[in-house]
Design a protein around this motif. Structure first.
Motif, short mmCIF file in Angstrom:
data_model
loop_
_atom_site.label_atom_id
_atom_site.label_comp_id
_atom_site.label_asym_id
_atom_site.label_seq_id
_atom_site.Cartn_x
_atom_site.Cartn_y
_atom_site.Cartn_z
N HIS A 137 0.85 -1.19 0.00
CA HIS A 137 0.00 0.00 0.00
C HIS A 137 0.88 1.23 0.00
O HIS A 137 1.90 1.30 0.70
CB HIS A 137 -1.02 -0.01 1.14
N ASP A 149 5.64 2.68 7.26
CA ASP A 149 4.28 2.24 6.92
C ASP A 149 3.63 3.22 5.95
O ASP A 149 2.99 4.16 6.38
CB ASP A 149 3.45 2.10 8.20
N GLU A 183 -5.50 1.69 1.89
CA GLU A 183 -5.34 0.51 2.78
C GLU A 183 -5.64 0.89 4.20
O GLU A 183 -6.24 0.13 4.96
CB GLU A 183 -3.90 -0.03 2.65
N GLU A 184 -5.20 2.09 4.58
CA GLU A 184 -5.31 2.49 5.99
C GLU A 184 -6.76 2.69 6.43
O GLU A 184 -7.05 2.72 7.62
CB GLU A 184 -4.51 3.78 6.23
N ASP A 212 4.38 -4.81 3.66
CA ASP A 212 3.82 -3.74 4.47
C ASP A 212 4.66 -3.63 5.76
O ASP A 212 4.61 -4.52 6.60
CB ASP A 212 2.35 -4.07 4.80
ZN ZN Z 1 0.64 -0.61 6.54
#
Ligand code: ZN
Ligand code: DPN
Length: 339
Positions: A137, A149, A183-184, A212
């Motif tokens: 992501h 992240d 994604e988050e 990830d």
């Molecule tokens: Zn992540």
């Protein structure tokens, strides 16, 4: 991700959409550029087939760019902001210059309002009916620049893709990369992508590999479905470095591999851990600090270029390349095998 959303509805998506993703963008070059013709040795098979070492300095240079993008855009790269769209443009331009067939897929269902697109890139060589996918992501949370992240997975994947284009080996299978949006907010971009594929297109994907958080400063060496057939090359590489990888229990169901898993596609991937704490047994075998989070800056403003474990990043990027070569490059014996 922040919000877990397990709703699976019977929404029917246009089957034609999937076909539109695979290089149908007329603005995109679908053939390798001049200067990337196969080497003379390519036809001879095994000689060229060894996986390359991915240059971690180049991966870090991508992270520096993603960090600068966040700084120019309110300090984050959340899916609905300009920081995300600029991240997509950065990755897209690099891939375009390298000869990839690229498509931006707007997420028209299930994503946050205003979320930017998924970015899909396919290396236009090898058997189109045997596809190995590698994804990360590209969005972050609103609280910070999202460099571990998930700049880490995104940048490791980008440099692997660029290295594949540079090396240009003879291919047995297709390699397709995905950089996912939103994604988050609930694995939404990857979920939309998988639903957009026809049954036939889904069946062509023999495995999906997810990356990830692959550079956590107090991290461990985790592999999704570590004992599965799909994971075998990922595990083989980290085993060769004596890293004693463990199952990615913390990340189960929490990243984009879950979207593929739900569709019955074999999945694996690397992760170095998020907010959960390192055990004393893990600190004993991997180093780092016991009872402390794998990533003490998880979803915080301190997730900057300073929040990167360069050793872990290097080992992850090299294992991604190892897996890609083993699965998809010809002459390695792994190209046509499933899972
Ligand atoms: Zn992540
Ligand atoms: N990277 C985390 C997120 O996107 O919020 C999810 C995650 C946690 C993934 C732990 C892997 C391991």
């Amino acid at each position: 991700m922040v919000i877990r959303r397990f709703t699976v509805t019977g929404v029917s998506l246009a089957v034609t959409l999937g076909a539109a993703l695979l290089g149908a963008d007329p603005t995109v070059a679908a053939t390798p550029q001049a200067g990337t013709a196969p080497r003379p040795s390519a036809a001879s098979g095994a000689a060229h087939a060894a996986a390359p070492d991915i240059d971690v300095a180049k991966v870090q240079a991508h992270l520096t760019e993603l960090h600068a993008i966040a700084q120019r855009n309110g300090g984050n790269r959340r899916s609905t902001g300009q920081g995300y769209r600029d991240s997509v443009a950065y990755v897209k331009n690099k891939l375009k210059a390298a000869g990839y067939a690229i498509s931006e897929q707007p997420c028209t269902s299930g994503c946050s309002s205003g979320a930017g697109p998924n970015l899909i890139a396919e290396w236009p060589q090898g058997d189109a009916g045997t596809v190995y996918m590698f994804g990360s992501h590209l969005d972050g949370v609103g609280a910070g620049p999202g460099i571990n992240d998930n700049g880490s997975g995104s940048a490791a994947l980008l440099e692997t893709a660029l290295t594949l284009a540079r090396e240009n080996p003879a291919m047995a299978a297709r390699v397709r990369f995905g950089w996912w949006t939103d994604e988050e907010q609930g694995l939404n971009g990857s979920d939309f992508y998988v639903r957009s594929l026809s049954r036939t297109e889904r069946a062509r994907i023999k495995a999906y590999y997810n990356f990830d958080m692959v550079a956590s400063t107090n991290g461990g060496y985790f592999i999704n479905h570590v004992d599965s057939a799909a994971a075998a090359p990922m595990k083989e590489y980290w085993d060769s470095l004596k890293l004693q990888p463990e199952e990615n229990t913390e990340g189960a169901g929490r990243s984009d591999d879950y979207s593929f898993e739900q569709a019955g596609i074999p999945t694996s991937g690397y992760a170095m851990g998020a907010g959960a704490r390192k055990t004393s047994a893990q600190a004993a075998k991997w180093g780092g600090t016991a009872y402390r989070s794998y990533d003490p800056c998880y979803h915080q403003s301190c997730d900057t270029t300073a929040n990167i474990n360069a050793t872990g990043l290097n080992r992850s990027a090299d294992g991604i390349a190892y897996t890609l070569w083993k699965r998809a490059v010809s002459g390695t014996g792994g190209g046509a095998s499933a899972g």
